[in-house]
Enzyme design. Structure first.
Site, PDB file in Angstrom:
ATOM      1  N   GLU A 138       0.824  -1.213   0.000  1.00  0.00           N
ATOM      2  CA  GLU A 138       0.000   0.000   0.000  1.00  0.00           C
ATOM      3  C   GLU A 138       0.853   1.256   0.000  1.00  0.00           C
ATOM      4  OE1 GLU A 138      -3.576  -1.793   2.787  1.00  0.00           O
ATOM      5  OE2 GLU A 138      -1.728  -1.111   3.740  1.00  0.00           O
ATOM      6  N   ARG A 159       3.639   4.415  16.004  1.00  0.00           N
ATOM      7  CA  ARG A 159       2.526   5.321  15.706  1.00  0.00           C
ATOM      8  C   ARG A 159       1.175   4.629  15.849  1.00  0.00           C
ATOM      9  NH1 ARG A 159      -0.555   2.959  11.793  1.00  0.00           N
ATOM     10  NH2 ARG A 159      -0.549   3.859   9.721  1.00  0.00           N
ATOM     11  N   SER A 189      -9.638   0.499  14.055  1.00  0.00           N
ATOM     12  CA  SER A 189      -8.408   1.082  13.510  1.00  0.00           C
ATOM     13  C   SER A 189      -7.956   0.347  12.241  1.00  0.00           C
ATOM     14  CB  SER A 189      -7.310   0.992  14.576  1.00  0.00           C
ATOM     15  OG  SER A 189      -6.038   1.089  13.999  1.00  0.00           O
ATOM     16  N   VAL A 190      -7.630   1.105  11.209  1.00  0.00           N
ATOM     17  CA  VAL A 190      -6.988   0.506  10.036  1.00  0.00           C
ATOM     18  C   VAL A 190      -5.626   1.157   9.758  1.00  0.00           C
ATOM     19  CG1 VAL A 190      -9.111  -0.282   8.913  1.00  0.00           C
ATOM     20  CG2 VAL A 190      -8.287   2.025   8.448  1.00  0.00           C
ATOM     21  N   GLN A 246       3.479  -6.064  16.875  1.00  0.00           N
ATOM     22  CA  GLN A 246       2.922  -4.788  17.376  1.00  0.00           C
ATOM     23  C   GLN A 246       2.679  -4.811  18.885  1.00  0.00           C
ATOM     24  OE1 GLN A 246       2.511  -2.428  14.865  1.00  0.00           O
ATOM     25  NE2 GLN A 246       3.209  -4.075  13.520  1.00  0.00           N
ATOM     26  N   LYS A 267     -10.458  -9.176   5.692  1.00  0.00           N
ATOM     27  CA  LYS A 267      -9.612  -9.469   6.865  1.00  0.00           C
ATOM     28  C   LYS A 267     -10.178  -8.697   8.063  1.00  0.00           C
ATOM     29  CE  LYS A 267      -4.653  -8.914   8.139  1.00  0.00           C
ATOM     30  NZ  LYS A 267      -4.237  -7.533   8.406  1.00  0.00           N
ATOM     31  N   ASP A 306      -7.656  -4.913   8.818  1.00  0.00           N
ATOM     32  CA  ASP A 306      -7.251  -3.691   8.121  1.00  0.00           C
ATOM     33  C   ASP A 306      -7.135  -3.885   6.619  1.00  0.00           C
ATOM     34  OD1 ASP A 306      -5.025  -5.276   8.127  1.00  0.00           O
ATOM     35  OD2 ASP A 306      -3.647  -3.791   8.934  1.00  0.00           O
ATOM     36  N   THR A 319      -4.337  -9.379  15.738  1.00  0.00           N
ATOM     37  CA  THR A 319      -3.956 -10.647  15.114  1.00  0.00           C
ATOM     38  C   THR A 319      -3.755 -10.429  13.611  1.00  0.00           C
ATOM     39  OG1 THR A 319      -6.237 -11.313  14.655  1.00  0.00           O
ATOM     40  CG2 THR A 319      -5.334 -11.892  16.819  1.00  0.00           C
ATOM     41  N   ASP A 335      -2.343 -15.516  22.586  1.00  0.00           N
ATOM     42  CA  ASP A 335      -2.045 -15.719  21.162  1.00  0.00           C
ATOM     43  C   ASP A 335      -2.268 -17.212  20.885  1.00  0.00           C
ATOM     44  OD1 ASP A 335      -0.031 -14.063  18.924  1.00  0.00           O
ATOM     45  OD2 ASP A 335      -0.289 -16.230  18.657  1.00  0.00           O
ATOM     46  N   THR A 341       5.503  -9.461   9.173  1.00  0.00           N
ATOM     47  CA  THR A 341       4.192  -9.311   8.509  1.00  0.00           C
ATOM     48  C   THR A 341       4.098  -7.925   7.872  1.00  0.00           C
ATOM     49  OG1 THR A 341       3.122 -10.819  10.048  1.00  0.00           O
ATOM     50  CG2 THR A 341       1.689  -9.244   8.915  1.00  0.00           C
TER      51      THR A 341
HETATM   52  P1  NAD Z   1       2.372 -10.518  13.557  1.00  0.00           P
HETATM   53  O1  NAD Z   1       2.211 -11.490  12.447  1.00  0.00           O
HETATM   54  O2  NAD Z   1       3.746 -10.207  14.061  1.00  0.00           O
HETATM   55  O3  NAD Z   1       1.513 -10.987  14.826  1.00  0.00           O
HETATM   56  C1  NAD Z   1       0.195 -11.445  14.721  1.00  0.00           C
HETATM   57  C2  NAD Z   1      -0.057 -12.445  15.819  1.00  0.00           C
HETATM   58  O4  NAD Z   1      -1.442 -12.829  15.771  1.00  0.00           O
HETATM   59  C3  NAD Z   1       0.760 -13.731  15.690  1.00  0.00           C
HETATM   60  O5  NAD Z   1       1.532 -13.948  16.848  1.00  0.00           O
HETATM   61  C4  NAD Z   1      -0.311 -14.827  15.497  1.00  0.00           C
HETATM   62  O6  NAD Z   1       0.044 -16.064  16.098  1.00  0.00           O
HETATM   63  C5  NAD Z   1      -1.510 -14.183  16.180  1.00  0.00           C
HETATM   64  N1  NAD Z   1      -2.799 -14.737  15.798  1.00  0.00           N
HETATM   65  C6  NAD Z   1      -3.246 -15.058  14.553  1.00  0.00           C
HETATM   66  N2  NAD Z   1      -4.507 -15.554  14.628  1.00  0.00           N
HETATM   67  C7  NAD Z   1      -4.863 -15.518  15.942  1.00  0.00           C
HETATM   68  C8  NAD Z   1      -6.046 -15.884  16.651  1.00  0.00           C
HETATM   69  N3  NAD Z   1      -7.079 -16.393  16.021  1.00  0.00           N
HETATM   70  N4  NAD Z   1      -6.077 -15.694  18.000  1.00  0.00           N
HETATM   71  C9  NAD Z   1      -4.989 -15.186  18.664  1.00  0.00           C
HETATM   72  N5  NAD Z   1      -3.842 -14.833  18.032  1.00  0.00           N
HETATM   73  C10 NAD Z   1      -3.777 -14.996  16.689  1.00  0.00           C
HETATM   74  O7  NAD Z   1       1.643  -9.169  13.070  1.00  0.00           O
HETATM   75  P2  NAD Z   1       1.777  -7.693  13.657  1.00  0.00           P
HETATM   76  O8  NAD Z   1       2.842  -6.946  12.951  1.00  0.00           O
HETATM   77  O9  NAD Z   1       1.775  -7.739  15.142  1.00  0.00           O
HETATM   78  O10 NAD Z   1       0.401  -7.091  13.145  1.00  0.00           O
HETATM   79  C11 NAD Z   1      -0.818  -7.549  13.692  1.00  0.00           C
HETATM   80  C12 NAD Z   1      -1.952  -7.075  12.837  1.00  0.00           C
HETATM   81  O11 NAD Z   1      -2.081  -5.656  12.956  1.00  0.00           O
HETATM   82  C13 NAD Z   1      -1.786  -7.356  11.340  1.00  0.00           C
HETATM   83  O12 NAD Z   1      -3.016  -7.838  10.851  1.00  0.00           O
HETATM   84  C14 NAD Z   1      -1.451  -6.015  10.748  1.00  0.00           C
HETATM   85  O13 NAD Z   1      -1.877  -5.911   9.406  1.00  0.00           O
HETATM   86  C15 NAD Z   1      -2.220  -5.089  11.664  1.00  0.00           C
HETATM   87  N6  NAD Z   1      -1.725  -3.722  11.744  1.00  0.00           N
HETATM   88  C16 NAD Z   1      -2.643  -2.734  11.825  1.00  0.00           C
HETATM   89  C17 NAD Z   1      -2.224  -1.432  11.960  1.00  0.00           C
HETATM   90  C18 NAD Z   1      -3.242  -0.335  12.106  1.00  0.00           C
HETATM   91  O14 NAD Z   1      -2.889   0.837  12.038  1.00  0.00           O
HETATM   92  N7  NAD Z   1      -4.488  -0.667  12.341  1.00  0.00           N
HETATM   93  C19 NAD Z   1      -0.859  -1.118  11.984  1.00  0.00           C
HETATM   94  C20 NAD Z   1       0.070  -2.165  11.944  1.00  0.00           C
HETATM   95  C21 NAD Z   1      -0.373  -3.475  11.818  1.00  0.00           C
END
Ligand code: NAD
Length: 354
Positions: A65, A121, A301-302, A149, A240, A236, A210, A170, A93
């Site tokens: 993106e 952020r 939040s996205v 995160q 998803k 997001d 997640t 998790d 990720t």
């Molecule tokens: P990551 O892959 O490092 O961590 C995600 C975790 O979720 C993993 O440890 C995984 O085992 C766990 N998980 C998956 N399915 C699950 C379930 N059903 N129950 C419990 N745990 C589960 O990813 P990340 O970098 O921490 O990002 C997390 C999410 O946040 C991603 O989807 C990412 O796109 C999103 N994100 C959103 C924003 C925003 O501004 N809203 C910003 C950054 C990331």
């Protein structure tokens, strides 16, 4: 590192190592607090920004993106990906980098890593939103999804909202154990849980973070009691999401930028005219946030471009007088602006190879 040369076209570059140095130089909780204030200040002047939903290129396994915005003086964009399958291959990720540019000249004025900055952020934005929406006196947060995160989220809620206890869950217990280990010594009481249900017990704030490229159900309707604040981070992208649709019908929903969130957020599951409140209006006092103790509030939040803009501007100011950047020669800038070719010619090695 020497100070920036005066040449206008040198662009300060903040590498991953620089960003880590800067975070430790400032202190992570101080930085999360300062970032939350910087982002809040830009939410207060929301109408001043150019806004557009991010430009997404989807594939079966992820998304890439571009997230642009401008306040008329400064332009910014972030490049970011989302590939949930990456962790299994030893990759992140989410990775990102970003640019700030001067609107008057069009010249870039900052290039920065944004993988760490995005985590900072996102956490700062979540905590800033929760300050307006979470129940008074909230001290315990459930943190579901303990990936990259998660520690940032926990520390931002501690620093900005006064959370003192986090309950981690998790599907991968090694992720929970790592998160707990990393938070040891943070001053938070950390409880490792074996289910989402166990994690939400006694929590006034529930963060879902997640990563799974599907309509997931991290929280079912019966798990969410009256009065909680949900900080839903992980849904997001189109297709998803993390929350059961019924929760959305019981919640007051707050979003960043509706044209983007309607496509990417939890509310993609709802009718396109379902009422939502723009968070900036709450921050600006134009719309109520939490109005009663039994209300379920949801920050859907996205991640929006203005948050990245605020974060990049914070970094541009924070690096001044520090060693945490390198001047990059990335803009061709001949003394005679029309003599681009002459500049190239003068750079040609002579017969001796000099
Ligand atoms: P990551 O892959 O490092 O961590 C995600 C975790 O979720 C993993 O440890 C995984 O085992 C766990 N998980 C998956 N399915 C699950 C379930 N059903 N129950 C419990 N745990 C589960 O990813 P990340 O970098 O921490 O990002 C997390 C999410 O946040 C991603 O989807 C990412 O796109 C999103 N994100 C959103 C924003 C925003 O501004 N809203 C910003 C950054 C990331």
């Amino acid at each position: 590192m020497s100070p920036l040369p005066s040449k206008l076209a040198y662009v300060p570059f903040v590498s991953v190592a620089d960003m880590m140095g800067l975070v430790h130089h400032i202190g992570i909780e101080e930085m999360l607090t300062d970032l939350a204030a910087e982002i809040e200040a830009d939410f207060l002047r929301w109408p001043a920004f150019d806004k557009t939903p991010r430009v997404a290129s989807h594939s079966a396994i992820g998304v890439i993106e571009l997230m642009p915005t401008s306040d008329g003086e400064t332009y910014g964009f972030k490049y970011v990906n989302g590939h949930p399958k990456n962790t299994a291959e030893g990759l992140q990720t989410v990775t990102a980098f970003g640019v700030l540019a001067d609107v008057v000249t069009g010249y870039p004025k900052l290039l920065s890593e944004m993988t760490i900055l995005t985590a900072l952020r996102t956490a700062a934005t979540s905590a800033m939103a929760a300050r307006h929406l979470a129940p008074e006196g909230a001290r315990t947060m459930a943190m579901i999804g303990n990936g990259a995160q998660s520690e940032f989220q926990c520390l931002a809620f501690k620093a900005v909202c006064g959370i003192d206890t986090v309950r981690l869950y998790d599907i991968d217990p090694t992720a929970t154990a790592r998160c707990a280990r990393n938070l040891a010594g943070s001053g938070l009481t950390v409880v490792q849980c074996r289910s989402g249900q166990e994690a939400i017990e006694g929590a006034q704030i529930i963060t879902t973070c997640t990563a799974d490229k599907q309509y997931a159900t991290i929280l079912t309707d019966n798990m969410v009691g009256a009065g909680v604040h949900i900080n839903a981070i992980g849904g997001d992208c189109p297709g998803k999401t993390e929350l059961h649709r019924d929760i959305l019908h019981r919640a007051s929903i707050f979003v960043e930028y509706p044209p983007q969130t309607r496509v990417e957020g939890e509310i993609q599951q709802l009718d396109p005219d379902h009422a939502v409140t723009e968070l900036w209006q709450v921050v600006a006092g134009q719309m109520p946030g939490r109005s009663d103790a039994r209300q379920i509030t949801l920050f859907d939040s996205v991640g929006f471009a203005i948050e990245d803009f605020s974060a990049l501007r914070f970094i541009a100011k924070a690096i001044v007088g520090t060693p945490f950047f390198t001047p990059l020669d990335m803009i061709a800038d001949p003394d005679d602006p029309r003599d681009l070719f002459g500049m190239l010619q003068r750079a040609k090695p002579d017969a001796a190879g000099n």
